[in-house]
Design a protein around this motif. Structure first.
Motif, PDB file in Angstrom:
ATOM      1  N   TRP A  61       0.836  -1.208   0.000  1.00 42.41           N
ATOM      2  CA  TRP A  61       0.000   0.000   0.000  1.00 42.41           C
ATOM      3  C   TRP A  61       0.859   1.241   0.000  1.00 42.41           C
ATOM      4  O   TRP A  61       1.892   1.244   0.668  1.00 42.41           O
ATOM      5  N   PRO A  62       0.479   2.316  -0.651  1.00 37.45           N
ATOM      6  CA  PRO A  62      -0.660   2.350  -1.556  1.00 37.45           C
ATOM      7  C   PRO A  62      -0.397   1.498  -2.791  1.00 37.45           C
ATOM      8  O   PRO A  62       0.729   1.455  -3.265  1.00 37.45           O
ATOM      9  N   GLY A  63      -1.449   0.851  -3.300  1.00 36.85           N
ATOM     10  CA  GLY A  63      -1.262   0.004  -4.470  1.00 36.85           C
ATOM     11  C   GLY A  63      -2.452  -0.892  -4.738  1.00 36.85           C
ATOM     12  O   GLY A  63      -3.468  -0.823  -4.047  1.00 36.85           O
ATOM     13  N   PRO A  64      -2.309  -1.769  -5.755  1.00 38.66           N
ATOM     14  CA  PRO A  64      -3.460  -2.549  -6.249  1.00 38.66           C
ATOM     15  C   PRO A  64      -3.768  -3.803  -5.429  1.00 38.66           C
ATOM     16  O   PRO A  64      -3.890  -4.894  -5.979  1.00 38.66           O
ATOM     17  N   LEU A  65      -3.860  -3.637  -4.104  1.00 35.66           N
ATOM     18  CA  LEU A  65      -4.196  -4.767  -3.236  1.00 35.66           C
ATOM     19  C   LEU A  65      -5.375  -4.393  -2.345  1.00 35.66           C
ATOM     20  O   LEU A  65      -5.376  -3.345  -1.701  1.00 35.66           O
ATOM     21  N   THR A  66      -6.394  -5.270  -2.320  1.00 35.79           N
ATOM     22  CA  THR A  66      -7.564  -5.089  -1.456  1.00 35.79           C
ATOM     23  C   THR A  66      -7.551  -6.172  -0.397  1.00 35.79           C
ATOM     24  O   THR A  66      -7.337  -7.336  -0.714  1.00 35.79           O
ATOM     25  N   MET A  67      -7.741  -5.761   0.874  1.00 39.28           N
ATOM     26  CA  MET A  67      -7.746  -6.746   1.966  1.00 39.28           C
ATOM     27  C   MET A  67      -9.126  -6.814   2.595  1.00 39.28           C
ATOM     28  O   MET A  67      -9.767  -5.793   2.821  1.00 39.28           O
ATOM     29  N   ILE A  68      -9.551  -8.044   2.892  1.00 39.90           N
ATOM     30  CA  ILE A  68     -10.850  -8.231   3.551  1.00 39.90           C
ATOM     31  C   ILE A  68     -10.647  -8.576   5.019  1.00 39.90           C
ATOM     32  O   ILE A  68      -9.847  -9.448   5.350  1.00 39.90           O
ATOM     33  N   MET A  69     -11.341  -7.805   5.870  1.00 34.97           N
ATOM     34  CA  MET A  69     -11.221  -7.976   7.332  1.00 34.97           C
ATOM     35  C   MET A  69     -12.601  -7.852   7.963  1.00 34.97           C
ATOM     36  O   MET A  69     -13.553  -7.469   7.294  1.00 34.97           O
ATOM     37  N   LYS A  70     -12.687  -8.155   9.276  1.00 34.67           N
ATOM     38  CA  LYS A  70     -13.954  -7.990  10.005  1.00 34.67           C
ATOM     39  C   LYS A  70     -14.287  -6.507  10.075  1.00 34.67           C
ATOM     40  O   LYS A  70     -13.453  -5.696  10.444  1.00 34.67           O
ATOM     41  N   LYS A  71     -15.528  -6.137   9.752  1.00 34.98           N
ATOM     42  CA  LYS A  71     -15.879  -4.718   9.742  1.00 34.98           C
ATOM     43  C   LYS A  71     -16.279  -4.221  11.132  1.00 34.98           C
ATOM     44  O   LYS A  71     -16.726  -5.003  11.973  1.00 34.98           O
ATOM     45  N   SER A  72     -16.141  -2.926  11.342  1.00 39.32           N
ATOM     46  CA  SER A  72     -16.647  -2.323  12.578  1.00 39.32           C
ATOM     47  C   SER A  72     -18.085  -1.868  12.328  1.00 39.32           C
ATOM     48  O   SER A  72     -18.565  -1.875  11.190  1.00 39.32           O
ATOM     49  N   SER A  73     -18.759  -1.425  13.402  1.00 39.63           N
ATOM     50  CA  SER A  73     -20.171  -1.036  13.248  1.00 39.63           C
ATOM     51  C   SER A  73     -20.326   0.256  12.439  1.00 39.63           C
ATOM     52  O   SER A  73     -21.423   0.606  12.013  1.00 39.63           O
ATOM     53  N   LYS A  74     -19.218   0.967  12.220  1.00 37.81           N
ATOM     54  CA  LYS A  74     -19.293   2.209  11.429  1.00 37.81           C
ATOM     55  C   LYS A  74     -19.629   1.973   9.957  1.00 37.81           C
ATOM     56  O   LYS A  74     -20.130   2.851   9.266  1.00 37.81           O
ATOM     57  N   VAL A  75     -19.305   0.753   9.481  1.00 41.93           N
ATOM     58  CA  VAL A  75     -19.523   0.491   8.054  1.00 41.93           C
ATOM     59  C   VAL A  75     -20.929  -0.072   7.851  1.00 41.93           C
ATOM     60  O   VAL A  75     -21.261  -1.132   8.385  1.00 41.93           O
ATOM     61  N   PRO A  76     -21.770   0.620   7.110  1.00 48.12           N
ATOM     62  CA  PRO A  76     -23.135   0.135   6.939  1.00 48.12           C
ATOM     63  C   PRO A  76     -23.200  -1.138   6.099  1.00 48.12           C
ATOM     64  O   PRO A  76     -22.371  -1.364   5.222  1.00 48.12           O
ATOM     65  N   MET A  77     -24.189  -1.960   6.408  1.00 47.73           N
ATOM     66  CA  MET A  77     -24.410  -3.214   5.674  1.00 47.73           C
ATOM     67  C   MET A  77     -24.672  -2.949   4.183  1.00 47.73           C
ATOM     68  O   MET A  77     -24.407  -3.806   3.349  1.00 47.73           O
ATOM     69  N   GLU A  78     -25.186  -1.777   3.873  1.00 51.76           N
ATOM     70  CA  GLU A  78     -25.441  -1.438   2.459  1.00 51.76           C
ATOM     71  C   GLU A  78     -24.124  -1.430   1.679  1.00 51.76           C
ATOM     72  O   GLU A  78     -24.082  -1.759   0.497  1.00 51.76           O
ATOM     73  N   THR A  79     -23.047  -1.012   2.352  1.00 56.26           N
ATOM     74  CA  THR A  79     -21.739  -0.950   1.678  1.00 56.26           C
ATOM     75  C   THR A  79     -21.144  -2.340   1.505  1.00 56.26           C
ATOM     76  O   THR A  79     -20.477  -2.624   0.507  1.00 56.26           O
ATOM     77  N   THR A  80     -21.387  -3.227   2.483  1.00 58.64           N
ATOM     78  CA  THR A  80     -20.758  -4.552   2.426  1.00 58.64           C
ATOM     79  C   THR A  80     -21.714  -5.629   1.895  1.00 58.64           C
ATOM     80  O   THR A  80     -21.438  -6.819   2.033  1.00 58.64           O
ATOM     81  N   GLY A  81     -22.806  -5.201   1.305  1.00 59.69           N
ATOM     82  CA  GLY A  81     -23.749  -6.164   0.735  1.00 59.69           C
ATOM     83  C   GLY A  81     -24.266  -7.147   1.773  1.00 59.69           C
ATOM     84  O   GLY A  81     -24.502  -8.310   1.461  1.00 59.69           O
ATOM     85  N   GLY A  82     -24.397  -6.677   3.021  1.00 58.72           N
ATOM     86  CA  GLY A  82     -24.950  -7.522   4.073  1.00 58.72           C
ATOM     87  C   GLY A  82     -23.918  -8.390   4.789  1.00 58.72           C
ATOM     88  O   GLY A  82     -24.260  -9.135   5.701  1.00 58.72           O
ATOM     89  N   LEU A  83     -22.656  -8.301   4.394  1.00 59.93           N
ATOM     90  CA  LEU A  83     -21.622  -9.134   5.028  1.00 59.93           C
ATOM     91  C   LEU A  83     -21.072  -8.442   6.285  1.00 59.93           C
ATOM     92  O   LEU A  83     -21.146  -7.219   6.404  1.00 59.93           O
ATOM     93  N   ASP A  84     -20.473  -9.241   7.195  1.00 59.76           N
ATOM     94  CA  ASP A  84     -19.868  -8.618   8.379  1.00 59.76           C
ATOM     95  C   ASP A  84     -18.368  -8.388   8.185  1.00 59.76           C
ATOM     96  O   ASP A  84     -17.618  -8.148   9.114  1.00 59.76           O
ATOM     97  N   THR A  85     -17.942  -8.487   6.926  1.00 58.04           N
ATOM     98  CA  THR A  85     -16.547  -8.170   6.599  1.00 58.04           C
ATOM     99  C   THR A  85     -16.530  -6.964   5.663  1.00 58.04           C
ATOM    100  O   THR A  85     -17.549  -6.629   5.044  1.00 58.04           O
ATOM    101  N   VAL A  86     -15.367  -6.312   5.577  1.00 59.85           N
ATOM    102  CA  VAL A  86     -15.242  -5.163   4.682  1.00 59.85           C
ATOM    103  C   VAL A  86     -13.961  -5.294   3.853  1.00 59.85           C
ATOM    104  O   VAL A  86     -12.938  -5.752   4.354  1.00 59.85           O
ATOM    105  N   ALA A  87     -14.057  -4.912   2.587  1.00 61.21           N
ATOM    106  CA  ALA A  87     -12.896  -4.921   1.691  1.00 61.21           C
ATOM    107  C   ALA A  87     -12.304  -3.514   1.689  1.00 61.21           C
ATOM    108  O   ALA A  87     -13.036  -2.535   1.543  1.00 61.21           O
TER     109      ALA A  87
END
Ligand code: TXA
Ligand code: MG
Length: 350
Positions: A95-121
């Motif tokens: 980073w910065p660069g073309p890599l996306t990491m998936i981790m457990k999301k915090s409550s700040k990230v709405p489900m609309e953004t994560t398509g209903g998942l409890d992880t965030v990219a």
């Protein structure tokens, strides 16, 4: 909706324009912007209404989660529950660069953004316009590729305009994306971490940092019963309008097959396009012959691929034949995208 197109030079960024675009995102609007991989369609990742607008603009199913783009490491703490040690090690290197990491999301990230998942990219792009925009927009920009759902991701602003004009507020014209394929996605909630989408950062590069890494079997297309873990990888994506077939085998057999099948389709009155490497190009004859570059230059092939698929659409080609490319480093990502574009239609010779 009228879409405003603003030109920004990455080497000499006009901060007043960035501020204006950032403000639009902050107030719930959508801005398409360049990244080093492909153009992104950005909205406020922490605002559920913005994410909903993104799905509508793209015509994308809302169970397909968005990548949250950040501009500095510290931002991660707000949106991720426990940052794994491996994330820091990967970020230090890629980073910065073309890599996306998936981790457990915090409550700040709405489900609309994560398509209903409890992880965030999460990804931190390297493009300076992208970084400045993320900062100006409040630090968290959800951005899928800026194409209509199902079309090839845009690597030039021309195709962003084609797909997104009158659907979003602003398009930033910042020149062509250099890499041309979307980021590598690695899921750090799995042990060992799992590659959900191959990209510019290769498996062997990830192995230099991680203690082992696996590739999601669902994306290999070997067995249609195994579902890919990244929801977006299950769709027939990146598809050109014409029917695409990949031809694989020894060089001479591939050339012979493409030549004879092209003739057949031409006889039937169809318009045929061919995707070939520099080394073989002179051998073909068809309505539209496009070079992806030398077989030895994977970077160029990655950079050219999506644009070629879009060019065939512009030319209303009915049938497309493509040579196959060797898997391995970047070749894995190239073949993953090409196979998806072809709906896994591949002819295996010898
Ligand atoms: O290079 C890129 O990554 C570009 C630029 C704009 O940054 N973005 C991009 O976004 O390719 P998009 O939305 O076209 O692809 C995101 C992929 C989808 O396949 C989605 O299913 C997957 O990432 N994804 C996102 N969040 C996920 C999650 N929490 N778990 C599993 N897969 C996820
Ligand atoms: Mg996409």
């Amino acid at each position: 909706m009228d879409t405003e197109i603003i030109k920004i030079d990455e080497q000499n960024i006009d901060m007043s324009l960035i501020k204006k675009a950032g403000q639009i995102i902050k107030t719930g609007g959508l801005v398409a912007f360049p990244t080093e991989t492909v153009y992104g369609l950005g909205g406020d990742a922490l605002n559920p209404k913005s994410s909903k607008r993104i799905y509508t603009a793209k015509g994308r199913p809302s169970d397909n989660p968005l990548i949250v783009h950040i501009s500095k490491w510290e931002s991660l703490k707000e949106i991720v529950e426990d940052i794994p040690f491996s994330a820091k090690a990967l970020a230090d290197k890629f980073w910065p660069g073309p890599l996306t990491m998936i981790m457990k999301k915090s409550s700040k990230v709405p489900m609309e953004t994560t398509g209903g998942l409890d992880t965030v990219a999460v990804r931190m792009p390297v493009n300076k316009i992208a970084l400045a925009l993320i900062e100006a927009a409040g630090g968290y920009v959800a951005a899928p590729s800026a194409n209509l759902s199902g079309r090839p991701s845009p690597t030039s602003v021309k195709y962003v305009i084609e797909d997104m004009a009158n659907r979003i507020d602003v398009i930033i014209d910042g020149g062509d994306a250099n890499i041309g394929l979307e980021s590598t996605i690695v899921d750090l909630t799995e042990n060992p971490p799992l590659i959900l989408r191959p990209g510019y950062i290769t498996e062997s590069q990830l192995e230099t940092v991680l203690n082992g890494v696996k590739v999601d079997r669902g994306i290999l297309g070997e067995d249609s019963n195994i579902k890919p873990k990244a929801p977006g990888m299950k769709y027939r994506h990146y598809a050109p309008k014409g029917s695409l077939t990949i031809v694989s085998g020894s060089s001479e057999n591939v050339i012979d097959y493409i030549i004879s099948h092209t003739e057949e389709h031409v006889k039937q009155g169809q318009k045929v396009g061919i995707i070939g490497t520099d080394e073989n190009l002179k051998r073909y004859s068809a309505d539209s012959i496009k070079s992806v570059g030398s077989v030895k230059d994977e970077e160029k092939i990655a950079h050219r691929l999506y644009n070629i698929l879009r060019e065939f659409d512009d030319e209303n080609v009915d049938i497309i034949f493509s040579e196959s490319f060797e898997e391995g480093e970047l070749g894995t990502a190239i073949m993953n995208r090409l196979l998806k574009a072809a709906g896994y239609q591949i002819v295996q010779l010898d």
